[in-house]
Design a protein around this motif. Structure first.
Motif, short mmCIF file in Angstrom:
data_model
loop_
_atom_site.label_atom_id
_atom_site.label_comp_id
_atom_site.label_asym_id
_atom_site.label_seq_id
_atom_site.Cartn_x
_atom_site.Cartn_y
_atom_site.Cartn_z
N PRO A 111 13.04 82.10 22.91
CA PRO A 111 12.54 83.10 24.18
C PRO A 111 11.59 83.78 24.03
O PRO A 111 10.95 84.47 24.93
N GLN A 112 11.23 84.05 22.73
CA GLN A 112 9.84 85.12 22.24
C GLN A 112 8.47 84.25 22.55
O GLN A 112 7.56 84.74 22.30
N GLY A 113 8.61 82.94 22.70
CA GLY A 113 7.35 82.17 22.69
C GLY A 113 7.49 80.85 23.34
O GLY A 113 6.92 80.79 24.58
N THR A 114 8.00 79.82 23.05
CA THR A 114 8.27 78.52 23.43
C THR A 114 9.18 78.40 24.61
O THR A 114 10.54 77.94 23.95
N THR A 115 9.30 78.57 25.62
CA THR A 115 10.36 78.47 26.54
C THR A 115 10.11 77.09 27.36
O THR A 115 11.09 76.76 28.15
N GLU A 116 8.95 76.45 27.33
CA GLU A 116 9.05 75.24 28.19
C GLU A 116 8.48 74.09 27.35
O GLU A 116 7.70 74.20 26.38
N GLU A 117 9.06 72.86 27.51
CA GLU A 117 8.42 71.79 26.78
C GLU A 117 8.20 70.78 28.25
O GLU A 117 8.90 70.42 28.90
N LEU A 118 6.66 70.37 28.20
CA LEU A 118 6.49 69.38 29.23
C LEU A 118 5.71 68.22 28.26
O LEU A 118 4.60 68.34 27.49
#
Length: 158
Positions: A111-118
């Protein structure tokens, strides 16, 4: 003289207007589904909140095509804004009677950085009868801690 019109698409990848209309070319099987986040939300062009499983643990989404498809591009979009977790997905294609690995990927959400993976893959798959996405939303596999349900914001094919 031969003439070629060049476009602003230097990669040659299919553009957004050429995504396959998944809701019209086959059916879908799912291992579970939260009624507030049905699979249709992740498969439609417009997208509307994505799909979410109704329970924690590994899940499967299987697209079964009415006619064999040729697939040149696969785009997967995952979103997790609330919890830190490690996820793995595995994408397989059924070509004829053979189930082939397409890609297997792990990703750490925070939640503090990488919230999405595309993920956007260029592939050359011909004669695809079905495509199966297996999602393990929590690689920790701690039964006391594992509260994470699998989710998928969007799946698109071209």
């Amino acid at each position: 003289m031969r003439k070629v019109v060049i476009t602003d698409n230097p990669t040659g990848l299919p553009t957004s207007g050429s995504w396959l209309p998944l809701e019209k070319i086959g059916s879908v099987e799912i291992s579970s589904e939260d009624p507030n986040f049905p699979i249709e939300h992740a498969l439609r062009e417009s997208g509307a909140g994505g799909w979410r499983a109704s329970a924690p643990g590994p899940q499967r989404i299987r697209l079964i095509f009415d006619e064999p498809q040729t697939i040149h591009r696969i785009q997967l979009h995952f979103v997790e804004k609330d919890a830190e977790r490690s996820q793995e997905f595995w994408l397989l294609a059924l070509v004829g009677d053979e189930l082939r690995d397409v890609v297997r990927q792990q990703w750490n959400f925070s939640p503090q950085g990488t919230t999405e993976e595309l993920e956007d893959y260029t592939v050359e798959l011909t004669g695809v009868n079905a495509l199966e996405l297996r999602i393990d939303p929590d690689r920790a596999h701690d039964p006391l801690q594992s509260r994470h349900a699998a989710s998928l914001e969007r799946l698109r094919l071209a």
